[in-house]
Design a protein around this motif. Structure first.
Motif, PDB file in Angstrom:
ATOM      1  N   ASP A  28       0.823  -1.216   0.000  1.00  0.00           N
ATOM      2  CA  ASP A  28       0.000   0.000   0.000  1.00  0.00           C
ATOM      3  C   ASP A  28       0.858   1.268   0.000  1.00  0.00           C
ATOM      4  N   CYS A  29       1.988   1.225   0.688  1.00  0.00           N
ATOM      5  CA  CYS A  29       2.866   2.404   0.740  1.00  0.00           C
ATOM      6  C   CYS A  29       3.487   2.677  -0.631  1.00  0.00           C
ATOM      7  N   VAL A  30       3.814   1.639  -1.350  1.00  0.00           N
ATOM      8  CA  VAL A  30       4.402   1.790  -2.685  1.00  0.00           C
ATOM      9  C   VAL A  30       3.399   2.492  -3.606  1.00  0.00           C
ATOM     10  N   ARG A  31       2.154   2.062  -3.530  1.00  0.00           N
ATOM     11  CA  ARG A  31       1.113   2.667  -4.379  1.00  0.00           C
ATOM     12  C   ARG A  31       0.802   4.095  -3.947  1.00  0.00           C
ATOM     13  N   ALA A  32       0.963   4.394  -2.664  1.00  0.00           N
ATOM     14  CA  ALA A  32       0.630   5.733  -2.160  1.00  0.00           C
ATOM     15  C   ALA A  32       1.722   6.756  -2.432  1.00  0.00           C
ATOM     16  N   CYS A  33       2.966   6.321  -2.568  1.00  0.00           N
ATOM     17  CA  CYS A  33       4.083   7.258  -2.733  1.00  0.00           C
ATOM     18  C   CYS A  33       4.119   7.777  -4.169  1.00  0.00           C
ATOM     19  N   PRO A  34       4.008   9.096  -4.334  1.00  0.00           N
ATOM     20  CA  PRO A  34       3.987   9.646  -5.695  1.00  0.00           C
ATOM     21  C   PRO A  34       5.351   9.662  -6.374  1.00  0.00           C
ATOM     22  N   TYR A  35       6.427   9.377  -5.628  1.00  0.00           N
ATOM     23  CA  TYR A  35       7.763   9.544  -6.193  1.00  0.00           C
ATOM     24  C   TYR A  35       8.599   8.272  -6.235  1.00  0.00           C
ATOM     25  N   GLY A  36       7.969   7.135  -6.045  1.00  0.00           N
ATOM     26  CA  GLY A  36       8.685   5.866  -6.211  1.00  0.00           C
ATOM     27  C   GLY A  36       9.813   5.637  -5.219  1.00  0.00           C
ATOM     28  N   VAL A  37       9.629   6.134  -4.002  1.00  0.00           N
ATOM     29  CA  VAL A  37      10.678   5.987  -2.997  1.00  0.00           C
ATOM     30  C   VAL A  37      10.744   4.555  -2.445  1.00  0.00           C
ATOM     31  N   TYR A  66      15.367  15.308  -0.444  1.00  0.00           N
ATOM     32  CA  TYR A  66      14.859  16.103  -1.565  1.00  0.00           C
ATOM     33  C   TYR A  66      13.627  15.463  -2.196  1.00  0.00           C
ATOM     34  N   THR A  67      13.651  14.150  -2.362  1.00  0.00           N
ATOM     35  CA  THR A  67      12.519  13.482  -3.001  1.00  0.00           C
ATOM     36  C   THR A  67      11.261  13.605  -2.142  1.00  0.00           C
ATOM     37  N   CYS A  68      11.411  13.480  -0.827  1.00  0.00           N
ATOM     38  CA  CYS A  68      10.248  13.561   0.062  1.00  0.00           C
ATOM     39  C   CYS A  68       9.835  15.004   0.336  1.00  0.00           C
ATOM     40  N   GLY A  69      10.640  15.974  -0.096  1.00  0.00           N
ATOM     41  CA  GLY A  69      10.377  17.379   0.202  1.00  0.00           C
ATOM     42  C   GLY A  69       8.957  17.842  -0.103  1.00  0.00           C
ATOM     43  N   PRO A  70       8.415  17.516  -1.300  1.00  0.00           N
ATOM     44  CA  PRO A  70       7.069  17.993  -1.617  1.00  0.00           C
ATOM     45  C   PRO A  70       5.992  17.468  -0.668  1.00  0.00           C
ATOM     46  N   CYS A  71       6.232  16.339  -0.010  1.00  0.00           N
ATOM     47  CA  CYS A  71       5.265  15.798   0.953  1.00  0.00           C
ATOM     48  C   CYS A  71       5.366  16.489   2.308  1.00  0.00           C
ATOM     49  N   LYS A  72       6.406  17.325   2.480  1.00  0.00           N
ATOM     50  CA  LYS A  72       6.704  17.859   3.805  1.00  0.00           C
ATOM     51  C   LYS A  72       6.806  19.375   3.805  1.00  0.00           C
ATOM     52  N   PRO A  73       5.708  20.078   3.597  1.00  0.00           N
ATOM     53  CA  PRO A  73       5.767  21.537   3.682  1.00  0.00           C
ATOM     54  C   PRO A  73       6.150  21.956   5.102  1.00  0.00           C
TER      55      PRO A  73
END
Ligand code: SF4
Ligand code: SF4
Length: 95
Positions: A28-37, A66-73
């Protein structure tokens, strides 16, 4: 066990931890992550384990800040998509 993926640099520590005792490999986490982390694979820390687990991809381990940055305002940070998707509560972030 807690599997920690990431790094630290002069600005802080950037680790995603997967609690492999809780992770059931549902994806479920793989499908939820927009950036393929994240990806699902055989447990790299336990070759005898039959269930696959979530891991941070090799490529992302050196740049998740950096990749997770957009998820973390900086303000009004929402629950992270990967964390929200994980029903067993296996995912945590250090920053
Ligand atoms: S959503 Fe949670 S339980 Fe499912 S694969 Fe990801 S970390 Fe594991
Ligand atoms: S914080 Fe966002 S980009 Fe980072 S792993 Fe979670 S869902 Fe993916």
């Amino acid at each position: 066990m807690l599997a920690n993926y990431g790094y630290k640099d002069g600005s802080g520590e950037y680790f995603i931890s997967i609690d492999t005792d809780r992770c059931d490999g549902c994806g479920d986490c793989v499908r939820a992550c927009p950036y393929g982390v994240l990806e699902i694979m055989e447990d790299p820390n336990d070759p005898f384990r039959e269930e696959p687990v979530a891991v941070v991809t090799e490529a992302e381990r050196k740049k998740i800040k950096y990749t997770c940055g957009p998820c973390k305002p900086v303000t009004n940070r929402p629950v992270l998509p990967c964390v929200a998707a994980c029903k067993p509560g296996a995912i945590s972030h250090s920053w």
